[in-house]
Write a protein that holds these residues in place. Structure first.
Motif, PDB file in Angstrom:
ATOM      1  N   GLU A   1       0.573  14.227  -8.895  1.00 58.85           N
ATOM      2  CA  GLU A   1       1.416  15.351  -9.287  1.00 58.85           C
ATOM      3  C   GLU A   1       1.438  15.508 -10.799  1.00 58.85           C
ATOM      4  O   GLU A   1       1.395  16.631 -11.321  1.00 58.85           O
ATOM      5  CB  GLU A   1       2.827  15.121  -8.746  1.00 58.85           C
ATOM      6  CG  GLU A   1       2.905  15.189  -7.222  1.00 58.85           C
ATOM      7  CD  GLU A   1       4.291  14.853  -6.714  1.00 58.85           C
ATOM      8  OE1 GLU A   1       5.167  14.543  -7.551  1.00 58.85           O
ATOM      9  OE2 GLU A   1       4.497  14.906  -5.484  1.00 58.85           O
ATOM     10  N   ASN A   2       1.459  14.358 -11.503  1.00 60.46           N
ATOM     11  CA  ASN A   2       1.428  14.432 -12.962  1.00 60.46           C
ATOM     12  C   ASN A   2       0.097  14.965 -13.465  1.00 60.46           C
ATOM     13  O   ASN A   2       0.041  15.740 -14.425  1.00 60.46           O
ATOM     14  CB  ASN A   2       1.694  13.047 -13.558  1.00 60.46           C
ATOM     15  CG  ASN A   2       3.134  12.596 -13.330  1.00 60.46           C
ATOM     16  OD1 ASN A   2       4.014  13.419 -13.165  1.00 60.46           O
ATOM     17  ND2 ASN A   2       3.340  11.293 -13.298  1.00 60.46           N
TER      18      ASN A   2
ATOM     19  N   GLN B   1       0.820  -1.203   0.000  1.00 61.53           N
ATOM     20  CA  GLN B   1       0.000   0.000   0.000  1.00 61.53           C
ATOM     21  C   GLN B   1       0.861   1.264   0.000  1.00 61.53           C
ATOM     22  O   GLN B   1       0.509   2.257  -0.632  1.00 61.53           O
ATOM     23  CB  GLN B   1      -0.935  -0.014   1.212  1.00 61.53           C
ATOM     24  CG  GLN B   1      -2.059  -1.023   1.103  1.00 61.53           C
ATOM     25  CD  GLN B   1      -2.949  -1.028   2.321  1.00 61.53           C
ATOM     26  OE1 GLN B   1      -2.564  -0.572   3.398  1.00 61.53           O
ATOM     27  NE2 GLN B   1      -4.148  -1.572   2.169  1.00 61.53           N
ATOM     28  N   GLU B   2       1.959   1.212   0.729  1.00 66.30           N
ATOM     29  CA  GLU B   2       2.868   2.361   0.719  1.00 66.30           C
ATOM     30  C   GLU B   2       3.433   2.585  -0.686  1.00 66.30           C
ATOM     31  O   GLU B   2       3.569   3.722  -1.140  1.00 66.30           O
ATOM     32  CB  GLU B   2       4.014   2.127   1.720  1.00 66.30           C
ATOM     33  CG  GLU B   2       3.598   2.232   3.184  1.00 66.30           C
ATOM     34  CD  GLU B   2       3.138   3.624   3.552  1.00 66.30           C
ATOM     35  OE1 GLU B   2       3.613   4.592   2.927  1.00 66.30           O
ATOM     36  OE2 GLU B   2       2.291   3.766   4.461  1.00 66.30           O
TER      37      GLU B   2
ATOM     38  N   SER C   1       3.024   5.682  -5.731  1.00 65.30           N
ATOM     39  CA  SER C   1       2.701   5.723  -7.154  1.00 65.30           C
ATOM     40  C   SER C   1       1.538   6.678  -7.421  1.00 65.30           C
ATOM     41  O   SER C   1       1.570   7.467  -8.376  1.00 65.30           O
ATOM     42  CB  SER C   1       2.349   4.315  -7.647  1.00 65.30           C
ATOM     43  OG  SER C   1       1.932   4.334  -8.993  1.00 65.30           O
ATOM     44  N   LEU C   2       0.502   6.594  -6.558  1.00 65.06           N
ATOM     45  CA  LEU C   2      -0.651   7.479  -6.735  1.00 65.06           C
ATOM     46  C   LEU C   2      -0.261   8.936  -6.532  1.00 65.06           C
ATOM     47  O   LEU C   2      -0.765   9.826  -7.233  1.00 65.06           O
ATOM     48  CB  LEU C   2      -1.760   7.091  -5.753  1.00 65.06           C
ATOM     49  CG  LEU C   2      -2.478   5.770  -6.035  1.00 65.06           C
ATOM     50  CD1 LEU C   2      -3.462   5.448  -4.921  1.00 65.06           C
ATOM     51  CD2 LEU C   2      -3.209   5.821  -7.367  1.00 65.06           C
ATOM     52  N   GLN C   3       0.628   9.180  -5.566  1.00 68.08           N
ATOM     53  CA  GLN C   3       1.068  10.548  -5.325  1.00 68.08           C
ATOM     54  C   GLN C   3       1.778  11.100  -6.546  1.00 68.08           C
ATOM     55  O   GLN C   3       1.574  12.262  -6.942  1.00 68.08           O
ATOM     56  CB  GLN C   3       2.001  10.581  -4.105  1.00 68.08           C
ATOM     57  CG  GLN C   3       2.424  11.987  -3.694  1.00 68.08           C
ATOM     58  CD  GLN C   3       1.237  12.836  -3.263  1.00 68.08           C
ATOM     59  OE1 GLN C   3       0.292  12.344  -2.648  1.00 68.08           O
ATOM     60  NE2 GLN C   3       1.285  14.123  -3.590  1.00 68.08           N
TER      61      GLN C   3
END
Length: 260
Positions: free
Chosen positions: A102-103, A90-91, A96-98
Motif C-alpha cells: 500500500e505504501n 507468515q501471517e 507487513s508486506l500488504q
C-alpha cells in the motif's frame, strides 16, 4: 481235610483268581483311559501354550505398533505446533508486506511524475551541454521516454534505467574519450576524430591531420585551432585510445565565466 472241602477251596481259589484277573483287566483299561486322557490333556496343553505364545507375540506386536503410533502422534503434535508458529509468522509477514504494498502504491503515484520530470531535465541538459555523442545521448533519452509508457516494465525497472542514464551522464564529466564521427561545419560533413576531456574540452582533428578545432561552449560553435595544436591533439587522442602513455599536454580550455 475231606475231599469235598478241598474241591470247595479250589473252586473258591479259582473264583478269586478269576475275580483278580477281571479286576486287573479293569484296572489296565482304566490306566489306559487315564493315559489317553493325560495324553489328550498334554496335547490340549501344548495347543493352549502355542495359542498363548501366539497371542503373546501378537500382543507384543500390537504394543510395539501402539508405541510407534504414539511416538508418531507426539512428533506430529510437535510438528503441528511448529507449523502453527510458522503460519502465525507468515501471517504477520503477509500483513507487513500488504502494508508495504500500500505504501509502494502511494510512492509509485508520486515517483512516476518525478521520473517524467527527471527525463525532461535530462533531455534539456543534453541539448544545452557540450555536443559530444549527440546521437547516442538523444537516443538514450528517447528510449527512456518510450520505456515510461510500457505497462510490461515495472516502475522499479524504469527508475533503475533512469538512474543508469544519469550515472552515464555523470561519468562523462571526469572521463577521457576519443571516438570517430561526422562533423558538420559550414554546410559540409566530414569524418573526424573527436577528443573529449570531461566536459572541459571537446576538440576534433580531421583524419589526415590537416585541421583541428574545438567547441566553444559560450559561442555554441566550432572554432578552428592553429596548426600548433596539431601534435598535441593527435597525442591526446592516442592517449585516450590507450595507444600512448599519459603525458602532459597543452590544450586550449575555455576560461570560466566570472561571477557577477
Amino acid at each position: 481235610m475231606t475231599q469235598s472241602n478241598l474241591k470247595r477251596r479250589a473252586a473258591v481259589a479259582a473264583v478269586t483268581v478269576f475275580m483278580l484277573s477281571g479286576a486287573a483287566t479293569v484296572q489296565a483299561q482304566q490306566i489306559d483311559q487315564l493315559l489317553t486322557i493325560e495324553k489328550q490333556v498334554a496335547q490340549a496343553g501344548a495347543q493352549s501354550q502355542a495359542t498363548i505364545d501366539k497371542i503373546a507375540d501378537e500382543t507384543d506386536r500390537l504394543v510395539g505398533e501402539y508405541r510407534s503410533v504414539t511416538t508418531q502422534i507426539d512428533n506430529i503434535k510437535v510438528y503441528n505446533d511448529q507449523l502453527q508458529e510458522l503460519v502465525a509468522a507468515q501471517e504477520k509477514e503477509k500483513a507487513s508486506l500488504q502494508a508495504q504494498i500500500e505504501n509502494v502504491s502511494g510512492v509509485e503515484r508520486e515517483i512516476v511524475p518525478l521520473m517524467q520530470r527527471m527525463i525532461g531535465t535530462l533531455e534539456q541538459f543534453v541539448k544545452l551541454d557540450v555536443p559530444f555523442l549527440q546521437q547516442e545521448r538523444v537516443e538514450r533519452v528517447a528510449t527512456l521516454r518510450e520505456l515510461m509508457s510500457r505497462a510490461d516494465v515495472s516502475t522499479a525497472e524504469k527508475y533503475r534505467r533512469l538512474m543508469e542514464a544519469y550515472q552515464v551522464e555523470n561519468e562523462y564529466g571526469w572521463t577521457l574519450e576519443a571516438y570517430a564521427g561526422p562533423l558538420e561545419t559550414e554546410g559540409r560533413t566530414r569524418q573526424v576524430d573527436f577528443l573529449r576531456i570531461g566536459r572541459v574540452v571537446l576538440a576534433y582533428q580531421t583524419l589526415d591531420g590537416g585541421e583541428q578545432g574545438m567547441w566553444d561552449q559560450e559561442a555554441k560553435q566550432w572554432v578552428v585551432l592553429p596548426e600548433s595544436y596539431r601534435n598535441q591533439i593527435r597525442q591526446a587522442i592516442a592517449v585516450a585510445r590507450r595507444q600512448a602513455a599519459p603525458d602532459l599536454l597543452v590544450l586550449p580550455v575555455s576560461a570560466p565565466e566570472s561571477a557577477q
